[in-house]
Scaffold this motif. Structure first.
Motif, PDB file in Angstrom:
ATOM      1  N   GLY A 268       0.807  -1.098  -0.006  1.00 39.32           N
ATOM      2  CA  GLY A 268       0.008   0.041   0.123  1.00 39.32           C
ATOM      3  C   GLY A 268       0.756   1.294   0.099  1.00 39.32           C
ATOM      4  N   ALA A 269       2.200   1.320   0.243  1.00 41.10           N
ATOM      5  CA  ALA A 269       2.774   2.430   0.441  1.00 41.10           C
ATOM      6  C   ALA A 269       3.614   2.381  -0.922  1.00 41.10           C
ATOM      7  CB  ALA A 269       3.936   2.320   1.578  1.00 41.10           C
ATOM      8  N   VAL A 270       3.542   1.716  -1.699  1.00 34.86           N
ATOM      9  CA  VAL A 270       4.221   1.882  -3.180  1.00 34.86           C
ATOM     10  C   VAL A 270       3.644   3.047  -3.946  1.00 34.86           C
ATOM     11  CG1 VAL A 270       4.792   0.762  -5.265  1.00 34.86           C
ATOM     12  CG2 VAL A 270       4.821  -0.419  -3.084  1.00 34.86           C
ATOM     13  N   ALA A 271       2.245   3.292  -4.143  1.00 33.83           N
ATOM     14  CA  ALA A 271       1.720   4.056  -4.917  1.00 33.83           C
ATOM     15  C   ALA A 271       2.186   5.576  -4.763  1.00 33.83           C
ATOM     16  CB  ALA A 271       0.058   3.957  -4.855  1.00 33.83           C
TER      17      ALA A 271
ATOM     18  N   ASN B 227       3.140  10.030 -13.869  1.00 30.92           N
ATOM     19  CA  ASN B 227       3.086   9.469 -15.294  1.00 30.92           C
ATOM     20  C   ASN B 227       4.121   8.274 -15.141  1.00 30.92           C
ATOM     21  OD1 ASN B 227       1.682  11.665 -16.285  1.00 30.92           O
ATOM     22  ND2 ASN B 227       3.575  13.017 -15.780  1.00 30.92           N
ATOM     23  N   PHE B 228       4.045   7.424 -14.159  1.00 32.55           N
ATOM     24  CA  PHE B 228       5.006   6.393 -13.948  1.00 32.55           C
ATOM     25  C   PHE B 228       4.658   5.352 -15.098  1.00 32.55           C
ATOM     26  CE2 PHE B 228       5.574   2.060 -12.311  1.00 32.55           C
ATOM     27  CZ  PHE B 228       6.843   2.093 -12.177  1.00 32.55           C
ATOM     28  N   THR B 229       5.825   4.704 -15.624  1.00 37.73           N
ATOM     29  CA  THR B 229       5.585   3.419 -16.513  1.00 37.73           C
ATOM     30  C   THR B 229       6.739   2.531 -16.027  1.00 37.73           C
ATOM     31  OG1 THR B 229       7.086   4.417 -18.193  1.00 37.73           O
ATOM     32  CG2 THR B 229       4.761   4.544 -18.407  1.00 37.73           C
ATOM     33  N   SER B 230       6.508   1.153 -16.238  1.00 39.53           N
ATOM     34  CA  SER B 230       7.298   0.183 -16.032  1.00 39.53           C
ATOM     35  C   SER B 230       7.303  -0.747 -17.284  1.00 39.53           C
ATOM     36  CB  SER B 230       6.884  -0.517 -14.661  1.00 39.53           C
ATOM     37  OG  SER B 230       7.767  -1.766 -14.705  1.00 39.53           O
ATOM     38  N   THR B 231       8.644  -1.112 -17.550  1.00 40.45           N
ATOM     39  CA  THR B 231       8.776  -2.103 -18.655  1.00 40.45           C
ATOM     40  C   THR B 231       9.434  -3.350 -18.117  1.00 40.45           C
ATOM     41  OG1 THR B 231       8.709  -0.258 -20.099  1.00 40.45           O
ATOM     42  CG2 THR B 231       9.644  -2.393 -21.024  1.00 40.45           C
ATOM     43  N   ASP B 232       9.044  -4.450 -18.201  1.00 44.16           N
ATOM     44  CA  ASP B 232       9.632  -5.623 -17.573  1.00 44.16           C
ATOM     45  C   ASP B 232      10.628  -6.155 -18.687  1.00 44.16           C
ATOM     46  OD1 ASP B 232       7.862  -7.077 -19.320  1.00 44.16           O
ATOM     47  OD2 ASP B 232       6.607  -7.457 -17.642  1.00 44.16           O
ATOM     48  N   VAL B 233      11.084  -7.258 -18.475  1.00 41.88           N
ATOM     49  CA  VAL B 233      12.050  -8.057 -19.369  1.00 41.88           C
ATOM     50  C   VAL B 233      11.197  -8.663 -20.655  1.00 41.88           C
ATOM     51  CG1 VAL B 233      13.859  -8.424 -17.576  1.00 41.88           C
ATOM     52  CG2 VAL B 233      11.798 -10.432 -17.933  1.00 41.88           C
ATOM     53  N   ALA B 234      10.108  -8.867 -20.459  1.00 36.85           N
ATOM     54  CA  ALA B 234       9.436  -9.202 -21.818  1.00 36.85           C
ATOM     55  C   ALA B 234       9.004  -8.280 -22.506  1.00 36.85           C
ATOM     56  CB  ALA B 234       8.266 -10.096 -21.250  1.00 36.85           C
ATOM     57  N   GLY B 235       9.159  -6.861 -22.153  1.00 39.33           N
ATOM     58  CA  GLY B 235       9.017  -5.839 -23.080  1.00 39.33           C
ATOM     59  C   GLY B 235       7.452  -5.034 -22.603  1.00 39.33           C
TER      60      GLY B 235
ATOM     61  N   GLU C 111      -1.348   2.697 -12.824  1.00 34.26           N
ATOM     62  CA  GLU C 111      -2.350   1.875 -12.093  1.00 34.26           C
ATOM     63  C   GLU C 111      -2.399   0.506 -12.490  1.00 34.26           C
ATOM     64  OE1 GLU C 111      -4.407   3.201  -9.716  1.00 34.26           O
ATOM     65  OE2 GLU C 111      -3.125   5.141 -10.095  1.00 34.26           O
ATOM     66  N   GLU C 112      -1.856   0.134 -13.602  1.00 30.83           N
ATOM     67  CA  GLU C 112      -1.659  -1.312 -14.314  1.00 30.83           C
ATOM     68  C   GLU C 112      -0.598  -1.925 -13.642  1.00 30.83           C
ATOM     69  OE1 GLU C 112      -1.496  -3.872 -18.405  1.00 30.83           O
ATOM     70  OE2 GLU C 112      -1.445  -1.879 -18.304  1.00 30.83           O
ATOM     71  N   PHE C 113       0.409  -1.176 -13.315  1.00 28.25           N
ATOM     72  CA  PHE C 113       1.619  -1.614 -12.466  1.00 28.25           C
ATOM     73  C   PHE C 113       0.918  -2.055 -11.139  1.00 28.25           C
ATOM     74  CE2 PHE C 113       5.049  -0.779  -9.493  1.00 28.25           C
ATOM     75  CZ  PHE C 113       6.078  -1.685 -10.107  1.00 28.25           C
ATOM     76  N   LEU C 114       0.408  -1.222 -10.624  1.00 30.12           N
ATOM     77  CA  LEU C 114      -0.083  -1.394  -9.250  1.00 30.12           C
ATOM     78  C   LEU C 114      -0.972  -2.621  -9.077  1.00 30.12           C
ATOM     79  CD1 LEU C 114      -0.476   2.192  -8.002  1.00 30.12           C
ATOM     80  CD2 LEU C 114       1.465   0.816  -7.042  1.00 30.12           C
ATOM     81  N   ARG C 115      -1.667  -2.781  -9.903  1.00 34.55           N
ATOM     82  CA  ARG C 115      -2.559  -4.228  -9.950  1.00 34.55           C
ATOM     83  C   ARG C 115      -1.820  -5.430 -10.138  1.00 34.55           C
ATOM     84  NH1 ARG C 115      -6.066  -0.491 -12.760  1.00 34.55           N
ATOM     85  NH2 ARG C 115      -5.513  -1.677 -14.779  1.00 34.55           N
ATOM     86  N   ALA C 116      -0.732  -5.206 -11.028  1.00 33.21           N
ATOM     87  CA  ALA C 116      -0.075  -6.499 -11.560  1.00 33.21           C
ATOM     88  C   ALA C 116       1.077  -6.748 -10.710  1.00 33.21           C
ATOM     89  CB  ALA C 116       0.369  -6.233 -12.959  1.00 33.21           C
ATOM     90  N   PHE C 117       1.856  -6.009 -10.077  1.00 30.71           N
ATOM     91  CA  PHE C 117       3.038  -6.378  -9.290  1.00 30.71           C
ATOM     92  C   PHE C 117       2.800  -7.136  -8.098  1.00 30.71           C
ATOM     93  CE2 PHE C 117       2.779  -3.145  -6.347  1.00 30.71           C
ATOM     94  CZ  PHE C 117       3.751  -3.480  -5.336  1.00 30.71           C
TER      95      PHE C 117
END
Length: 142
Positions: free
Chosen positions: A45-48, A54-62, A68-74
């Motif tokens: 809960g303290a990550v957000a 404007n945060f984006t995250s790109t994983d090793v699969a590209g 919001e999607e990152f917070l739901r998925a990680f």
């Protein structure tokens, strides 16, 4: 000659002022990075609040995800922070953290906002070990 000496003195004064400021910025970025790492591992809960709007995250699969999607998925086990081979560079209100996590090269870009440092970009890139030399390599053996 006096002009050269004056420029050299000016450069020394500028560096004397800027280098401690950059070191202070780099330490602030390191603290923000550690706080996010702790939040990822211990308090999802303290990550957000530590991520920029404007945060984006790109994983090793590209796969690239917005905040919001990152917070739901990680998952709390996701490796987002490591100090192995960590290098931090400060460019004013932007900081770059580079680290190595196994065979994954990680880049985290931080931005300074009125509320403090926020992660803007997180990118993981898998690197391959050097290809073997010898038979099947592109080395010419004439």
């Amino acid at each position: 000659m006096k002009s050269i000496l004056a420029r050299a003195l000016l450069a020394i004064v500028v560096l004397a002022v800027l280098l401690p400021a950059a070191a202070g910025q780099e330490e602030a970025i390191r603290k923000a990075d550690r706080a996010l790492t702790f939040a990822v591992r211990k308090n999802k809960g303290a990550v957000a609040p530590k991520l920029d709007a404007n945060f984006t995250s790109t994983d090793v699969a590209g796969t690239t995800r917005g905040k919001e999607e990152f917070l739901r998925a990680f998952a709390s086990s996701d490796a987002i922070g490591s100090e192995q081979g960590m290098k931090i560079r400060s460019y004013g209100d932007v900081g770059v953290v580079q680290a190595l996590e196994g065979n994954v090269y990680v880049v985290r870009v931080w931005v300074k906002r009125p509320a403090g440092w926020r992660m803007l970009v997180h990118q993981d890139t898998t690197f391959m070990p050097e290809p073997p030399s010898g038979a099947g390599s592109n080395d010419c053996q004439n």
